[in-house]
Design a protein around this motif. Structure first.
Motif, PDB file in Angstrom:
ATOM      1  N   GLU A 124      14.539   4.696  -8.289  1.00 51.97           N
ATOM      2  CA  GLU A 124      13.335   5.027  -7.536  1.00 51.97           C
ATOM      3  C   GLU A 124      12.190   4.117  -7.970  1.00 51.97           C
ATOM      4  O   GLU A 124      12.081   3.771  -9.146  1.00 51.97           O
ATOM      5  N   ALA A 125      11.352   3.758  -7.018  1.00 53.48           N
ATOM      6  CA  ALA A 125      10.124   3.050  -7.361  1.00 53.48           C
ATOM      7  C   ALA A 125       9.224   3.997  -8.147  1.00 53.48           C
ATOM      8  O   ALA A 125       9.259   5.216  -7.962  1.00 53.48           O
ATOM      9  N   GLY A 126       8.429   3.432  -9.032  1.00 56.56           N
ATOM     10  CA  GLY A 126       7.544   4.251  -9.861  1.00 56.56           C
ATOM     11  C   GLY A 126       6.268   4.601  -9.118  1.00 56.56           C
ATOM     12  O   GLY A 126       5.234   3.938  -9.274  1.00 56.56           O
ATOM     13  N   LEU A 169      11.362  -2.393  -0.558  1.00 59.26           N
ATOM     14  CA  LEU A 169      10.639  -3.519  -1.143  1.00 59.26           C
ATOM     15  C   LEU A 169      10.917  -3.635  -2.630  1.00 59.26           C
ATOM     16  O   LEU A 169      11.065  -4.749  -3.155  1.00 59.26           O
ATOM     17  N   ALA A 170      10.984  -2.497  -3.317  1.00 55.68           N
ATOM     18  CA  ALA A 170      11.190  -2.499  -4.769  1.00 55.68           C
ATOM     19  C   ALA A 170      12.473  -3.231  -5.143  1.00 55.68           C
ATOM     20  O   ALA A 170      12.481  -4.081  -6.048  1.00 55.68           O
ATOM     21  N   ARG A 171      13.556  -2.913  -4.456  1.00 55.10           N
ATOM     22  CA  ARG A 171      14.844  -3.557  -4.765  1.00 55.10           C
ATOM     23  C   ARG A 171      14.806  -5.066  -4.479  1.00 55.10           C
ATOM     24  O   ARG A 171      15.260  -5.886  -5.276  1.00 55.10           O
ATOM     25  N   ILE A 193       0.851  -1.193   0.000  1.00 51.32           N
ATOM     26  CA  ILE A 193       0.000   0.000   0.000  1.00 51.32           C
ATOM     27  C   ILE A 193       0.884   1.239   0.000  1.00 51.32           C
ATOM     28  O   ILE A 193       1.949   1.279   0.632  1.00 51.32           O
ATOM     29  N   VAL A 194       0.461   2.266  -0.716  1.00 51.59           N
ATOM     30  CA  VAL A 194       1.201   3.529  -0.775  1.00 51.59           C
ATOM     31  C   VAL A 194       0.387   4.602  -0.066  1.00 51.59           C
ATOM     32  O   VAL A 194      -0.790   4.807  -0.365  1.00 51.59           O
ATOM     33  N   ASN A 195       1.018   5.283   0.892  1.00 49.96           N
ATOM     34  CA  ASN A 195       0.369   6.419   1.546  1.00 49.96           C
ATOM     35  C   ASN A 195       1.322   7.591   1.614  1.00 49.96           C
ATOM     36  O   ASN A 195       2.359   7.585   0.940  1.00 49.96           O
ATOM     37  N   LYS A 226       7.239   5.670   2.262  1.00 54.76           N
ATOM     38  CA  LYS A 226       8.058   5.894   1.065  1.00 54.76           C
ATOM     39  C   LYS A 226       9.365   5.118   1.143  1.00 54.76           C
ATOM     40  O   LYS A 226       9.830   4.545   0.155  1.00 54.76           O
ATOM     41  N   SER A 227       9.973   5.081   2.330  1.00 55.31           N
ATOM     42  CA  SER A 227      11.203   4.310   2.500  1.00 55.31           C
ATOM     43  C   SER A 227      10.943   2.813   2.375  1.00 55.31           C
ATOM     44  O   SER A 227      11.732   2.069   1.786  1.00 55.31           O
ATOM     45  N   GLU A 228       9.813   2.368   2.937  1.00 55.38           N
ATOM     46  CA  GLU A 228       9.451   0.955   2.853  1.00 55.38           C
ATOM     47  C   GLU A 228       9.254   0.517   1.406  1.00 55.38           C
ATOM     48  O   GLU A 228       9.713  -0.563   1.001  1.00 55.38           O
ATOM     49  N   VAL A 229       8.585   1.352   0.615  1.00 51.73           N
ATOM     50  CA  VAL A 229       8.340   1.027  -0.791  1.00 51.73           C
ATOM     51  C   VAL A 229       9.655   0.890  -1.545  1.00 51.73           C
ATOM     52  O   VAL A 229       9.837  -0.035  -2.346  1.00 51.73           O
TER      53      VAL A 229
END
Length: 419
Positions: free
Chosen positions: A290-292, A260-262, A246-248, A254-257
Protein backbone atom coordinates in the motif's frame (compact mmCIF):
# COMPACT_ATOMS: atom_id res chain seq x y z
CA UNK A 1 -24.24 -16.43 2.67
CA UNK A 2 -25.29 -17.27 6.23
CA UNK A 3 -26.26 -14.77 8.89
CA UNK A 4 -24.37 -14.90 12.18
CA UNK A 5 -25.41 -12.47 14.93
CA UNK A 6 -23.15 -11.81 17.89
CA UNK A 7 -23.25 -9.40 20.81
CA UNK A 8 -19.98 -7.76 21.84
CA UNK A 9 -19.03 -5.04 24.25
CA UNK A 10 -16.54 -3.29 21.97
CA UNK A 11 -16.22 -3.60 18.19
CA UNK A 12 -12.98 -2.22 16.75
CA UNK A 13 -12.85 -1.50 13.03
CA UNK A 14 -9.31 -1.43 11.68
CA UNK A 15 -6.31 -3.44 12.87
CA UNK A 16 -3.52 -0.90 12.55
CA UNK A 17 -1.50 0.51 15.43
CA UNK A 18 -4.53 2.24 16.96
CA UNK A 19 -6.79 -0.78 16.48
CA UNK A 20 -4.33 -3.18 18.10
CA UNK A 21 -3.94 -0.85 21.07
CA UNK A 22 -7.71 -0.31 21.33
CA UNK A 23 -8.32 -4.05 21.46
CA UNK A 24 -5.76 -4.48 24.25
CA UNK A 25 -7.15 -1.50 26.19
CA UNK A 26 -10.72 -2.79 26.00
CA UNK A 27 -9.76 -6.39 26.79
CA UNK A 28 -7.64 -5.46 29.81
CA UNK A 29 -10.61 -3.57 31.20
CA UNK A 30 -13.08 -6.43 31.13
CA UNK A 31 -14.75 -6.05 27.75
CA UNK A 32 -15.72 -8.70 25.23
CA UNK A 33 -13.91 -7.48 22.12
CA UNK A 34 -14.09 -8.03 18.39
CA UNK A 35 -11.62 -6.53 15.93
CA UNK A 36 -12.18 -6.61 12.18
CA UNK A 37 -9.46 -5.78 9.65
CA UNK A 38 -9.92 -5.53 5.87
CA UNK A 39 -6.46 -6.85 4.90
CA UNK A 40 -4.60 -10.10 5.47
CA UNK A 41 -2.55 -8.91 8.46
CA UNK A 42 -2.55 -6.56 11.41
CA UNK A 43 -0.42 -3.44 11.55
CA UNK A 44 -2.09 -1.09 9.07
CA UNK A 45 0.34 1.35 7.48
CA UNK A 46 3.15 0.07 9.73
CA UNK A 47 3.08 -3.26 7.88
CA UNK A 48 1.17 -2.67 4.63
CA UNK A 49 3.03 0.54 3.77
CA UNK A 50 6.22 -0.48 5.62
CA UNK A 51 6.61 2.88 7.36
CA UNK A 52 9.84 1.58 8.90
CA UNK A 53 10.09 3.81 11.98
CA UNK A 54 7.98 4.41 15.09
CA UNK A 55 7.72 8.17 15.44
CA UNK A 56 6.10 9.97 18.36
CA UNK A 57 7.07 7.49 21.06
CA UNK A 58 10.02 9.58 22.29
CA UNK A 59 10.54 13.22 23.16
CA UNK A 60 12.31 15.54 20.77
CA UNK A 61 15.43 16.26 22.74
CA UNK A 62 19.04 17.38 22.56
CA UNK A 63 19.92 14.41 24.79
CA UNK A 64 21.53 11.44 23.10
CA UNK A 65 19.45 9.05 25.21
CA UNK A 66 15.90 8.58 23.96
CA UNK A 67 13.18 9.16 26.54
CA UNK A 68 9.69 7.70 26.15
CA UNK A 69 6.80 10.16 26.10
CA UNK A 70 4.61 7.72 28.05
CA UNK A 71 5.01 4.72 30.31
CA UNK A 72 1.75 3.31 28.93
CA UNK A 73 0.94 0.80 26.21
CA UNK A 74 2.95 2.65 23.54
CA UNK A 75 6.12 2.05 25.55
CA UNK A 76 5.16 -1.58 26.18
CA UNK A 77 4.63 -2.20 22.47
CA UNK A 78 7.82 -0.39 21.44
CA UNK A 79 9.94 -2.28 23.97
CA UNK A 80 8.59 -5.58 22.65
CA UNK A 81 9.14 -4.49 19.05
CA UNK A 82 12.64 -3.21 19.78
CA UNK A 83 13.65 -6.58 21.20
CA UNK A 84 12.10 -8.56 18.33
CA UNK A 85 13.55 -6.28 15.65
CA UNK A 86 16.96 -6.13 17.36
CA UNK A 87 17.01 -2.36 16.96
CA UNK A 88 17.61 0.67 19.16
CA UNK A 89 16.11 4.15 18.93
CA UNK A 90 17.85 6.51 16.57
CA UNK A 91 18.66 9.41 18.85
CA UNK A 92 19.34 13.04 18.15
CA UNK A 93 18.50 12.70 14.45
CA UNK A 94 17.76 15.75 12.27
CA UNK A 95 16.06 18.47 14.35
CA UNK A 96 16.84 16.43 17.50
CA UNK A 97 14.12 13.91 16.69
CA UNK A 98 14.17 10.40 18.17
CA UNK A 99 12.42 7.34 16.71
CA UNK A 100 12.59 3.55 16.59
CA UNK A 101 13.43 1.59 13.42
CA UNK A 102 11.65 -1.74 13.24
CA UNK A 103 11.33 -4.92 11.23
CA UNK A 104 7.88 -5.00 9.52
CA UNK A 105 7.48 -8.76 9.97
CA UNK A 106 8.29 -8.40 13.68
CA UNK A 107 5.61 -5.72 13.95
CA UNK A 108 3.03 -8.03 12.37
CA UNK A 109 3.98 -11.03 14.52
CA UNK A 110 3.93 -8.97 17.74
CA UNK A 111 0.50 -7.63 16.85
CA UNK A 112 -0.71 -11.21 16.33
CA UNK A 113 0.72 -12.21 19.71
CA UNK A 114 -0.88 -9.31 21.57
CA UNK A 115 -4.30 -10.11 20.09
CA UNK A 116 -3.91 -13.85 20.67
CA UNK A 117 -3.12 -13.27 24.35
CA UNK A 118 -5.96 -10.77 24.90
CA UNK A 119 -8.85 -12.19 26.92
CA UNK A 120 -12.31 -12.44 25.33
CA UNK A 121 -11.03 -11.04 22.04
CA UNK A 122 -11.83 -12.17 18.51
CA UNK A 123 -9.98 -11.00 15.42
CA UNK A 124 -11.29 -11.32 11.86
CA UNK A 125 -9.00 -10.59 8.90
CA UNK A 126 -10.24 -10.10 5.33
CA UNK A 127 -13.34 -8.51 6.89
CA UNK A 128 -15.15 -5.65 5.14
CA UNK A 129 -18.03 -3.62 6.58
CA UNK A 130 -21.15 -3.73 4.42
CA UNK A 131 -23.74 -1.87 6.52
CA UNK A 132 -24.22 0.03 9.78
CA UNK A 133 -27.52 0.75 11.52
CA UNK A 134 -28.08 3.69 13.84
CA UNK A 135 -31.07 4.08 16.14
CA UNK A 136 -31.53 7.14 18.38
CA UNK A 137 -27.97 8.36 17.87
CA UNK A 138 -26.37 5.01 18.70
CA UNK A 139 -24.88 2.34 16.47
CA UNK A 140 -27.01 -0.76 16.97
CA UNK A 141 -25.68 -3.21 14.38
CA UNK A 142 -22.65 -3.52 12.14
CA UNK A 143 -22.64 -5.98 9.24
CA UNK A 144 -19.43 -7.23 7.68
CA UNK A 145 -18.38 -9.82 5.13
CA UNK A 146 -15.66 -12.29 6.02
CA UNK A 147 -14.69 -14.81 3.34
CA UNK A 148 -18.18 -14.57 1.73
CA UNK A 149 -19.89 -15.05 5.07
CA UNK A 150 -22.05 -12.24 6.41
CA UNK A 151 -21.74 -11.53 10.11
CA UNK A 152 -23.88 -9.16 12.15
CA UNK A 153 -22.50 -7.62 15.32
CA UNK A 154 -24.50 -5.84 18.01
CA UNK A 155 -21.88 -3.74 19.83
CA UNK A 156 -22.26 -1.62 22.93
CA UNK A 157 -19.41 0.56 21.64
CA UNK A 158 -17.64 0.96 18.31
CA UNK A 159 -14.10 2.31 17.82
CA UNK A 160 -13.15 3.42 14.32
CA UNK A 161 -9.40 2.87 13.84
CA UNK A 162 -9.45 2.56 10.07
CA UNK A 163 -7.47 5.69 9.23
CA UNK A 164 -10.19 6.38 6.65
CA UNK A 165 -13.19 7.24 8.90
CA UNK A 166 -14.84 4.16 7.40
CA UNK A 167 -17.49 3.84 10.11
CA UNK A 168 -18.57 7.46 9.75
CA UNK A 169 -18.63 7.27 5.95
CA UNK A 170 -20.72 4.09 5.80
CA UNK A 171 -23.08 5.28 8.54
CA UNK A 172 -23.50 8.72 6.98
CA UNK A 173 -21.92 10.53 9.95
CA UNK A 174 -20.29 13.90 9.26
CA UNK A 175 -16.51 14.10 8.90
CA UNK A 176 -14.02 16.95 8.67
CA UNK A 177 -12.85 16.91 5.05
CA UNK A 178 -10.16 18.71 3.06
CA UNK A 179 -10.04 19.28 -0.69
CA UNK A 180 -6.51 17.91 -0.67
CA UNK A 181 -4.66 15.78 1.89
CA UNK A 182 -1.01 15.26 2.64
CA UNK A 183 1.08 13.71 -0.10
CA UNK A 184 1.65 9.96 -0.04
CA UNK A 185 4.89 8.01 -0.21
CA UNK A 186 5.94 4.53 -1.24
CA UNK A 187 8.62 2.33 0.33
CA UNK A 188 10.57 -0.31 -1.54
CA UNK A 189 13.63 -2.39 -0.73
CA UNK A 190 16.84 -3.09 -2.57
CA UNK A 191 18.63 -6.40 -2.02
CA UNK A 192 22.23 -7.43 -2.71
CA UNK A 193 23.52 -3.95 -1.97
CA UNK A 194 27.22 -3.31 -1.28
CA UNK A 195 27.20 -1.81 2.25
CA UNK A 196 28.41 1.72 2.89
CA UNK A 197 28.01 4.50 5.43
CA UNK A 198 24.44 5.89 5.39
CA UNK A 199 25.57 9.47 4.70
CA UNK A 200 27.75 8.46 1.73
CA UNK A 201 25.03 6.22 0.35
CA UNK A 202 22.40 8.96 0.74
CA UNK A 203 24.57 11.45 -1.16
CA UNK A 204 25.18 8.90 -3.92
CA UNK A 205 21.41 8.36 -4.22
CA UNK A 206 20.69 12.08 -4.46
CA UNK A 207 23.37 12.55 -7.11
CA UNK A 208 22.03 9.62 -9.13
CA UNK A 209 18.44 10.88 -9.02
CA UNK A 210 19.51 14.41 -9.94
CA UNK A 211 21.52 13.15 -12.93
CA UNK A 212 18.65 10.90 -14.09
CA UNK A 213 16.30 13.90 -14.04
CA UNK A 214 18.76 16.13 -15.91
CA UNK A 215 19.14 13.42 -18.57
CA UNK A 216 15.32 13.10 -18.70
CA UNK A 217 15.36 9.44 -17.76
CA UNK A 218 13.29 10.19 -14.68
CA UNK A 219 10.42 12.69 -14.20
CA UNK A 220 11.48 15.79 -12.27
CA UNK A 221 8.78 15.24 -9.64
CA UNK A 222 10.33 11.94 -8.51
CA UNK A 223 13.24 13.70 -6.83
CA UNK A 224 12.32 13.20 -3.15
CA UNK A 225 14.12 9.94 -2.42
CA UNK A 226 15.66 8.91 0.89
CA UNK A 227 16.88 5.89 2.81
CA UNK A 228 14.51 4.81 5.56
CA UNK A 229 16.56 5.53 8.72
CA UNK A 230 17.91 2.39 10.36
CA UNK A 231 16.98 0.15 7.42
CA UNK A 232 20.51 -0.59 6.18
CA UNK A 233 21.27 -4.15 7.26
CA UNK A 234 23.89 -6.34 5.65
CA UNK A 235 23.06 -6.16 1.93
CA UNK A 236 19.52 -4.84 2.37
CA UNK A 237 18.06 -1.35 2.66
CA UNK A 238 14.71 0.40 2.25
CA UNK A 239 14.02 3.49 0.14
CA UNK A 240 11.18 5.97 0.67
CA UNK A 241 9.90 7.93 -2.30
CA UNK A 242 7.51 10.87 -1.92
CA UNK A 243 4.75 10.64 -4.54
CA UNK A 244 3.92 13.79 -6.52
CA UNK A 245 0.21 13.16 -7.04
CA UNK A 246 -2.52 15.06 -5.19
CA UNK A 247 -4.42 12.99 -2.62
CA UNK A 248 -8.16 13.47 -2.13
CA UNK A 249 -11.10 11.51 -0.77
CA UNK A 250 -12.36 9.83 -3.94
CA UNK A 251 -12.13 6.12 -4.70
CA UNK A 252 -10.67 6.90 -8.12
CA UNK A 253 -7.85 8.88 -6.56
CA UNK A 254 -6.95 6.11 -4.12
CA UNK A 255 -6.61 3.64 -6.99
CA UNK A 256 -4.57 6.13 -9.01
CA UNK A 257 -2.16 6.67 -6.11
CA UNK A 258 -1.59 2.93 -5.70
CA UNK A 259 -0.85 2.44 -9.40
CA UNK A 260 1.49 5.43 -9.46
CA UNK A 261 3.32 4.16 -6.37
CA UNK A 262 4.31 0.88 -8.02
CA UNK A 263 5.34 2.49 -11.30
CA UNK A 264 7.32 5.26 -9.58
CA UNK A 265 9.13 2.81 -7.30
CA UNK A 266 10.16 0.67 -10.26
CA UNK A 267 11.40 3.71 -12.20
CA UNK A 268 13.47 5.08 -9.33
CA UNK A 269 14.91 1.66 -8.50
CA UNK A 270 15.96 1.18 -12.12
CA UNK A 271 17.88 4.46 -12.10
CA UNK A 272 19.54 3.76 -8.76
CA UNK A 273 20.70 0.33 -9.89
CA UNK A 274 22.01 1.86 -13.11
CA UNK A 275 23.82 4.82 -11.53
CA UNK A 276 24.97 3.95 -7.99
CA UNK A 277 27.99 1.65 -7.84
CA UNK A 278 26.83 0.06 -4.57
CA UNK A 279 23.63 -1.03 -6.33
CA UNK A 280 25.10 -2.46 -9.56
CA UNK A 281 24.13 -6.05 -8.64
CA UNK A 282 21.04 -5.07 -6.61
CA UNK A 283 17.40 -5.86 -7.30
CA UNK A 284 14.06 -4.86 -5.83
CA UNK A 285 13.10 -7.05 -2.89
CA UNK A 286 9.60 -5.67 -2.40
CA UNK A 287 7.40 -2.69 -3.07
CA UNK A 288 5.06 -1.98 -0.15
CA UNK A 289 1.59 -3.37 -0.83
CA UNK A 290 0.00 0.00 0.00
CA UNK A 291 1.08 3.57 -0.60
CA UNK A 292 1.79 5.43 2.62
CA UNK A 293 -1.28 7.65 2.86
CA UNK A 294 -0.65 10.06 5.72
CA UNK A 295 -4.05 11.69 6.25
CA UNK A 296 -7.65 11.67 5.08
CA UNK A 297 -11.09 12.72 6.29
CA UNK A 298 -11.16 12.72 10.09
CA UNK A 299 -14.12 12.16 12.36
CA UNK A 300 -15.87 15.06 14.07
CA UNK A 301 -15.62 14.85 17.83
CA UNK A 302 -16.79 16.75 20.85
CA UNK A 303 -13.53 18.68 20.62
CA UNK A 304 -11.37 19.42 17.59
CA UNK A 305 -7.66 19.42 18.41
CA UNK A 306 -6.11 22.64 17.10
CA UNK A 307 -2.73 23.63 15.71
CA UNK A 308 -2.39 26.04 18.66
CA UNK A 309 -2.94 23.15 21.11
CA UNK A 310 0.01 21.33 19.57
CA UNK A 311 2.43 24.24 19.30
CA UNK A 312 1.53 25.63 22.74
CA UNK A 313 1.83 22.20 24.40
CA UNK A 314 -1.68 22.55 25.78
CA UNK A 315 -2.62 20.28 28.68
CA UNK A 316 -6.28 19.29 29.21
CA UNK A 317 -8.24 18.15 32.25
CA UNK A 318 -9.41 15.21 30.17
CA UNK A 319 -6.04 14.68 28.47
CA UNK A 320 -5.62 10.94 27.91
CA UNK A 321 -2.62 10.76 25.57
CA UNK A 322 0.58 12.71 25.02
CA UNK A 323 1.86 14.03 21.71
CA UNK A 324 5.52 14.93 21.26
CA UNK A 325 6.02 14.85 17.48
CA UNK A 326 6.23 18.13 15.55
CA UNK A 327 3.68 19.19 12.98
CA UNK A 328 4.93 17.48 9.83
CA UNK A 329 3.12 18.58 6.67
CA UNK A 330 3.81 16.97 3.30
CA UNK A 331 2.32 18.88 0.39
CA UNK A 332 2.34 17.43 -3.09
CA UNK A 333 5.64 18.21 -4.83
CA UNK A 334 7.24 19.77 -1.75
CA UNK A 335 9.56 18.67 1.01
CA UNK A 336 8.19 18.24 4.51
CA UNK A 337 7.33 21.44 6.37
CA UNK A 338 8.03 21.09 10.08
CA UNK A 339 6.77 23.24 12.94
CA UNK A 340 8.22 22.61 16.38
CA UNK A 341 7.35 23.18 20.00
CA UNK A 342 9.96 23.20 22.81
CA UNK A 343 12.30 20.25 23.39
CA UNK A 344 11.34 17.71 26.07
CA UNK A 345 7.73 18.92 26.17
CA UNK A 346 4.42 17.57 24.91
CA UNK A 347 0.81 18.46 24.31
CA UNK A 348 -2.17 16.40 25.47
CA UNK A 349 -5.02 14.95 23.44
CA UNK A 350 -8.38 15.23 25.24
CA UNK A 351 -10.76 12.30 25.42
CA UNK A 352 -13.36 14.54 23.76
CA UNK A 353 -11.28 14.42 20.55
CA UNK A 354 -11.86 10.64 20.51
CA UNK A 355 -15.61 10.83 21.16
CA UNK A 356 -18.12 11.32 18.36
CA UNK A 357 -19.97 14.61 18.41
CA UNK A 358 -23.25 13.00 17.37
CA UNK A 359 -23.13 9.24 18.05
CA UNK A 360 -23.21 8.26 21.72
CA UNK A 361 -21.35 4.96 21.43
CA UNK A 362 -18.72 5.80 18.79
CA UNK A 363 -15.06 6.45 19.49
CA UNK A 364 -12.24 6.98 17.02
CA UNK A 365 -8.48 6.68 17.37
CA UNK A 366 -5.26 6.87 15.40
CA UNK A 367 -5.09 8.99 12.24
CA UNK A 368 -8.75 10.02 12.37
CA UNK A 369 -9.10 11.61 15.79
CA UNK A 370 -10.98 14.90 15.72
CA UNK A 371 -8.30 17.39 14.70
CA UNK A 372 -7.51 20.11 12.20
CA UNK A 373 -5.29 19.39 9.23
CA UNK A 374 -2.25 20.86 11.02
CA UNK A 375 -2.92 19.13 14.34
CA UNK A 376 -3.40 15.69 12.80
CA UNK A 377 -0.09 16.22 10.97
CA UNK A 378 1.48 15.71 14.40
CA UNK A 379 -0.95 13.26 16.01
CA UNK A 380 -1.05 10.80 13.07
CA UNK A 381 2.31 9.09 13.77
CA UNK A 382 2.47 5.52 15.07
CA UNK A 383 3.62 6.25 18.64
CA UNK A 384 0.70 8.60 19.22
CA UNK A 385 -1.73 6.26 17.42
CA UNK A 386 -0.81 3.54 19.91
CA UNK A 387 -1.66 5.90 22.78
CA UNK A 388 -4.97 7.21 21.39
CA UNK A 389 -6.00 3.66 20.45
CA UNK A 390 -5.30 2.36 23.93
CA UNK A 391 -7.16 5.31 25.46
CA UNK A 392 -10.25 4.74 23.29
CA UNK A 393 -10.26 1.00 24.03
CA UNK A 394 -9.82 1.58 27.75
CA UNK A 395 -12.58 4.20 27.83
CA UNK A 396 -15.03 1.93 26.01
CA UNK A 397 -14.07 -1.08 28.13
CA UNK A 398 -14.49 0.82 31.39
CA UNK A 399 -17.88 2.14 30.30
CA UNK A 400 -19.12 -1.39 29.83
CA UNK A 401 -18.08 -2.03 33.44
CA UNK A 402 -20.11 0.90 34.73
CA UNK A 403 -17.36 3.48 35.33
CA UNK A 404 -18.36 7.13 35.09
CA UNK A 405 -16.55 9.66 32.84
CA UNK A 406 -14.44 11.23 35.60
CA UNK A 407 -13.28 7.81 36.82
CA UNK A 408 -12.41 6.80 33.25
CA UNK A 409 -10.31 9.89 32.62
CA UNK A 410 -8.52 9.49 35.94
CA UNK A 411 -7.63 5.85 35.23
CA UNK A 412 -6.39 6.52 31.69
CA UNK A 413 -4.34 9.50 32.82
CA UNK A 414 -2.77 7.36 35.53
CA UNK A 415 -1.54 4.91 32.87
CA UNK A 416 -0.59 7.23 30.03
CA UNK A 417 -0.22 10.82 31.22
CA UNK A 418 0.53 11.34 34.90
CA UNK A 419 3.50 9.00 35.31
Amino acid sequence: MTNNVEDVDVLIVGGGSAGIAAAIGASRNGAKVMLIEKSSQLGGKATQSVVGTICGAYYRSTNTTSKYVTDGFAKEFCETLKKASKTEPIAHYQHELHFLPYNPLSFSLIADDFLAEAKNTQCFLHATISDISIVKDKITTVEFINFKEKKIVRPKFVIDCTGESTVSKIAGISTLKQNEYQASAVVFSLENVVPSEPVKLSLAILRAISKAIIEKELPADLDKVSIVPGSIRDTHLMIKLALPTIVNDTAENKSEVERLARKAAASVAEQLIKRVSNFTSAHIGFVASEAGTRTGAVSEGKYILQKEDVLSCTKFEDGIAKGAWPIELWESGKNAQLEFFPHDDHYEIPLRALESKTIGNLYFAGRIISATNNAIASARVIGICLSTGYAAGTAAGLQTQGYNPLEIIKLIRKEQVDR
